[in-house]
Design an enzyme around this catalytic site. Structure first.
Site, PDB file in Angstrom:
ATOM      1  CD  GLU A 174     -66.700  78.821  31.038  1.00 38.36           C
ATOM      2  OE1 GLU A 174     -65.759  79.565  30.761  1.00 38.36           O
ATOM      3  OE2 GLU A 174     -66.991  78.501  32.194  1.00 38.36           O
ATOM      4  CG  HIS A 222     -67.281  78.249  36.543  1.00 31.83           C
ATOM      5  ND1 HIS A 222     -66.362  77.254  36.781  1.00 31.83           N
ATOM      6  CD2 HIS A 222     -66.749  79.027  35.565  1.00 31.83           C
ATOM      7  CE1 HIS A 222     -65.317  77.442  35.983  1.00 31.83           C
ATOM      8  NE2 HIS A 222     -65.534  78.504  35.233  1.00 31.83           N
TER       9      HIS A 222
HETATM   10  P1  PGA Z   1     -59.894  79.513  31.178  1.00 32.60           P
HETATM   11  O1  PGA Z   1     -61.169  79.523  32.169  1.00 32.60           O
HETATM   12  O2  PGA Z   1     -60.049  80.663  30.238  1.00 32.60           O
HETATM   13  O3  PGA Z   1     -58.699  79.651  32.097  1.00 32.60           O
HETATM   14  O4  PGA Z   1     -59.922  78.201  30.472  1.00 32.60           O
HETATM   15  C1  PGA Z   1     -62.451  79.812  31.692  1.00 32.60           C
HETATM   16  C2  PGA Z   1     -63.464  79.712  32.801  1.00 32.60           C
HETATM   17  O5  PGA Z   1     -63.335  78.853  33.680  1.00 32.60           O
HETATM   18  O6  PGA Z   1     -64.430  80.482  32.839  1.00 32.60           O
END
Ligand code: PGA
Length: 285
Positions: free
Chosen positions: A196, A110
Site C-alpha cells: 500500500e 499498516h
Molecule cells: P483506502 O485505504 O482504500 O481508503 O485508500 C486502504 C487502506 O488503508 O488499507
C-alpha cells in the site's frame, strides 16, 4: 507453483468506522443481502477466494455473530506488541484475546499505525511473533511515502520493511529441529503481504498497474529468497481501490487481491470489487 494457485483475498479495513453499532449492523446486513444474490457467494465456497471484514476492536464480536451464517472472515486491525497473552498493558488487546474472539487474521504494519503510533520494525516483529504463537494470520502492510516514491526509493523502503519477515523466519528456522519446509509452508499460509503506497491511501490517487506489478514481483522474489516455501504467499495491492479501478488491478496475475479502506464501508462497492477480482482470478486459473 503458478501465480493462479495463489489465494485471492479481498479485505475491508474499516479503520475507526462506522460510528455506531447500528451503522455496523446496517453495513453487514446490506453486504449479506447483496452477497446472497451475487456470484461472489459461489466463489467463497472455494478455498481460493476469501473475503474478510476488519472492524474496529469494539465491533469484532457483534460482526462475528452477524456473519456467523456466511463464509466471510473477521480480522482485527491491531494486536498488542507487549505480550501474546494477558498482562498489565492498559488499552491493549492480545493475539490470544483476538483469536479467542473468533478473529483469524490481524493487520500488522499498516501505515497509519507506523505513522501515528510510531510502530517500527522492532514493534512489528514482536506483533508477528505473538500472532504466530497464537495461530493468528498476519496481513503485513508495507509501502513507501510520496517523498520516497519521488526519490525512487520504493524498493529500498519495502526491503527495509520486509526485513521483519526475514528476521522472523531466521529466528523460527533456528528453533526448528525437524522439517523446516513443513514449518515454513505452514507459516506461508499465515501471512499475506499488502503493498500500500502511503500516498495512495485515502487519496483517490493510484500507481499504475505496471508499477504495482514491478513491486509485487520484487516482493515475491524477496520472499522466495528468504525461503522457497514462501512462494504461495498472497501479495495484495491497497490504496484507493474502488469499483472503477478494481478491474485493472485484478487483471494482473501478480496482484492477488486488495486491501480496501473507504470503499469497504459501502456494501455494494465492496462486493463489486470482490466480484471483479474473484471473477477475473477464476478466469486466470
Ligand atoms: P483506502 O485505504 O482504500 O481508503 O485508500 C486502504 C487502506 O488503508 O488499507
Amino acid at each position: 507453483m503458478s501465480h493462479s494457485k495463489i489465494k485471492t483475498w479481498i479485505i475491508g479495513n474499516w479503520k475507526k468506522n462506522p460510528a455506531s453499532l447500528e451503522e455496523v449492523t446496517a453495513l453487514v446486513t446490506n453486504t449479506k443481502n447483496i452477497l446472497t444474490k451475487s456470484k461472489t457467494q459461489n466463489f467463497l465456497q472455494s478455498d481460493c477466494a476469501n473475503l474478510m471484514f476488519v472492524p474496529s476492536t469494539l465491533h469484532i464480536i457483534p460482526v462475528k455473530s452477524l456473519i456467523a451464517d456466511t463464509e466471510i472472515l473477521v480480522g482485527c486491525q491491531d494486536i498488542s506488541s507487549k505480550s501474546a497473552t494477558v498482562g498489565a498493558y492498559t488499552g491493549d488487546c492480545s493475539a490470544q484475546q483476538m483469536k479467542e474472539s473468533g478473529v483469524s487474521w490481524s493487520l500488522v504494519g499498516h501505515s497509519e499505525r507506523r505513522e501515528y503510533h510510531r510502530e517500527n520494525n522492532e514493534v512489528l516483529t514482536a506483533k508477528l511473533q505473538h500472532a504466530y504463537k497464537q495461530g493468528l494470520g498476519v496481513v503485513f502492510c508495507i509501502g513507501e511515502t510520496l517523498t520516497e516514491y519521488d526519490s525512487k526509493k520504493t524498493i529500498e523502503v519495502l526491503h527495509s520493511q520486509l526485513a521483519v519477515i526475514k528476521d522472523f523466519v531466521a529466528v523460527e528456522l533456528a528453533k526448528i529441529e525437524g522439517d523446516a519446509d513443513k514449518v515454513l509452508s505452514d507459516f506461508a499460509k499465515k501471512i499475506i503481504i499488502a503493498y500500500e503506497p502511503v500516498w495512495a491511501i485515502g487519496t483517490g490517487k493510484v500507481p499504475t498497474v505496471a508499477e504495482v506489478e514491478a513491486v509485487n514481483k520484487d516482493i515475491r522474489q524477496y520472499l522466495t529468497s528468504i525461503h522457497a516455501s514462501l512462494m504461495p504467499v498472497s501479495i495484495l495491492y491497497g490504496g484507493s481501490v474502488s469499483p472503477d479501478n478494481a478491474e485493472q488491478f485484478a487483471s494482473s496475475d501478480v496482484i492477488n487481491g486488495a486491501l480496501v479502506g473507504g470503499a469497504s464501508l459501502v456494501a455494494d462497492k465492496f462486493l463489486s470489487i470482490a466480484e471483479t477480482f474473484f471473477t477475473i482470478k477464476s478466469e486466470q486459473s
